[in-house]
Enzyme design. Structure first.
Site, PDB file in Angstrom:
ATOM      1  N   GLU A  10       3.612  43.935  15.697  1.00  0.00           N
ATOM      2  CA  GLU A  10       4.557  43.429  16.710  1.00  0.00           C
ATOM      3  C   GLU A  10       4.990  44.494  17.606  1.00  0.00           C
ATOM      4  OE1 GLU A  10       8.787  42.583  16.087  1.00  0.00           O
ATOM      5  OE2 GLU A  10       8.274  42.677  13.760  1.00  0.00           O
TER       6      GLU A  10
ATOM      7  N   VAL B  40       7.964  38.467  15.749  1.00  0.00           N
ATOM      8  CA  VAL B  40       6.968  37.944  14.668  1.00  0.00           C
ATOM      9  C   VAL B  40       6.326  36.702  15.410  1.00  0.00           C
ATOM     10  CG1 VAL B  40       6.712  36.929  12.411  1.00  0.00           C
ATOM     11  CG2 VAL B  40       8.049  38.955  12.650  1.00  0.00           C
TER      12      VAL B  40
ATOM     13  N   ASP C  70      21.445  28.975  13.830  1.00  0.00           N
ATOM     14  CA  ASP C  70      20.260  29.876  14.465  1.00  0.00           C
ATOM     15  C   ASP C  70      19.263  29.975  13.455  1.00  0.00           C
ATOM     16  OD1 ASP C  70      19.013  32.003  15.411  1.00  0.00           O
ATOM     17  OD2 ASP C  70      20.415  33.393  15.767  1.00  0.00           O
TER      18      ASP C  70
ATOM     19  N   SER D  54      15.603  31.388  13.009  1.00  0.00           N
ATOM     20  CA  SER D  54      14.479  32.091  13.616  1.00  0.00           C
ATOM     21  C   SER D  54      13.309  31.251  13.944  1.00  0.00           C
ATOM     22  CB  SER D  54      14.239  33.428  12.903  1.00  0.00           C
ATOM     23  OG  SER D  54      12.875  34.020  13.734  1.00  0.00           O
ATOM     24  N   ALA D  55      12.730  31.426  15.157  1.00  0.00           N
ATOM     25  CA  ALA D  55      11.436  30.802  15.537  1.00  0.00           C
ATOM     26  C   ALA D  55      10.286  31.557  14.683  1.00  0.00           C
ATOM     27  CB  ALA D  55      11.030  30.982  16.938  1.00  0.00           C
ATOM     28  N   ASP D  56      10.627  32.564  14.011  1.00  0.00           N
ATOM     29  CA  ASP D  56       9.583  33.229  13.213  1.00  0.00           C
ATOM     30  C   ASP D  56       9.220  32.267  11.964  1.00  0.00           C
ATOM     31  OD1 ASP D  56      10.171  35.605  14.706  1.00  0.00           O
ATOM     32  OD2 ASP D  56      10.821  36.628  12.965  1.00  0.00           O
TER      33      ASP D  56
ATOM     34  N   LYS E 239      15.173  39.845   6.708  1.00  0.00           N
ATOM     35  CA  LYS E 239      16.501  40.670   6.860  1.00  0.00           C
ATOM     36  C   LYS E 239      17.511  40.301   6.017  1.00  0.00           C
ATOM     37  CE  LYS E 239      14.928  40.301  10.977  1.00  0.00           C
ATOM     38  NZ  LYS E 239      14.850  39.917  12.267  1.00  0.00           N
TER      39      LYS E 239
END
Ligand code: PSU
Ligand code: MN
Length: 302
Positions: free
Chosen positions: A23, A102, A139, A141-143, A160
């Protein structure tokens, strides 16, 4: 729209030679502070090469999704963050440098036919995602969605540490993403090797990962997450880390971080809260992941 795949990458893919996608967000100013980002880019690319594969950086450059080598001066500079949903916007609006997260990277890797991707740590479910009271409210993540969708193996040091790791692991299960512990039994917490959460399956070798991936994909499966703990010598002590995460989250909250800003702001605050000690840890784990990804890419080509 054209996808710009560097000729060395398309040649390697055509010859069934191992390629590892990387990335660009982590190497941009949104990821690591200079000059650590420059060092991270060099070390990750070298780790891939040393393990016998070709690194392929993903980015949007002058509105073109690009996979291959890119000018470090650009990659390590100011950027706009590009998640999967932003790719079309970045292309149509000709963003000069869109740094891929990502989710955008696995999208581009899949489009190019690259089967393995390395990052530092994936995004996930943020703490406080369900309670409305925190910056991370709602929230996720779109990951996670992109991981589930695209048939790419992502190598990451867990997720994370400032996320809700238990919720992240559950979400991966719901989405049908196999989580393979690279010679480990616990889901790593990025800067720390352990999280108290068990990984569903432990693997010992790249050959084993390759066999699992081939079977998963034959049955129509999408992405696979391989989690590799940060090398022992570079892990941060747990108590120190917990304190730093609390203060970094509080700082991001005070700054009013929302949406896509949250992750870069918390990472920067975490650097300050650890007096910079989180940075070498971040570099070491990203480099380690790149090397593991290259071994897996080789096994897939064997
Ligand atoms: N891990 C790092 N540094 C980063 C990121 C992850 O060590 O900069 C980036 C990755 O690009 C990841 C993104 O995809 O953060 C997730 O952002 P968000 O939580 O907004 O989805
Ligand atoms: Mn988010």
């Amino acid at each position: 729209m054209n996808l710009q795949i560097e000729s060395s990458v398309s040649d390697a893919l055509a010859r069934n030679q191992p390629v590892v996608a990387l990335e660009s967000t982590i190497f941009s100013e949104l990821g690591l502070p200079a000059p650590a980002n420059v060092e991270a880019l060099e070390r990750c690319q070298r780790a891939v090469v040393d393990a016998g594969a070709l690194p392929a950086l993903t980015a949007v450059l002058d509105g073109v999704p690009t996979i291959g080598h890119a000018d470090p001066a650009v990659i390590c500079g100011p950027a706009r963050k590009v998640a999967q949903r932003d790719l079309g916007v970045a292309v149509a609006q000709r963003w000069s440098y869109g740094a891929t997260t990502v989710s955008a990277s696995v999208t581009l890797a899949a489009a190019a036919g690259i089967e393995v991707f390395a990052t530092g740590g994936i995004g996930g479910v943020h703490r406080g995602w369900s309670d409305g009271g925190q910056a991370g409210c709602g929230d996720i993540s779109a990951d996670l969605g992109a991981l589930a969708r695209w048939p790419v193996i992502t190598v990451s040091a867990g997720a994370k540490i400032f996320l809700d790791l238990a919720a992240t692991v559950e979400r991966l299960e719901t989405d049908g993403v196999p989580v393979l512990g690279w010679r480990c039994d616990e889901f790593p917490a990025f800067h720390a090797r352990t999280s108290g959460l068990k990984v569903p399956h432990r693997v010992e070798s790249a050959v084993e990962v390759a066999a699992i991936a081939r079977a998963h994909w034959t049955l129509g499966g999408g992405g696979i997450l391989v989690v590799a703990p940060v090398p022992e010598a570079h892990a941060l002590p747990r108590d120190r880390l917990d304190q730093a995460v609390d203060s970094a989250l509080a700082e991001a909250e005070r700054q009013g971080a929302r949406g896509a800003e949250i992750t870069p702001m918390v990472l920067a605050a975490l650097g300050r809260a650890t007096d910079g000690d989180s940075i070498p840890t971040n570099l070491a784990l990203a480099e380690n992941n790149a090397g593991v990804a290259a071994q897996i890419a080789r096994a897939l080509c064997a």
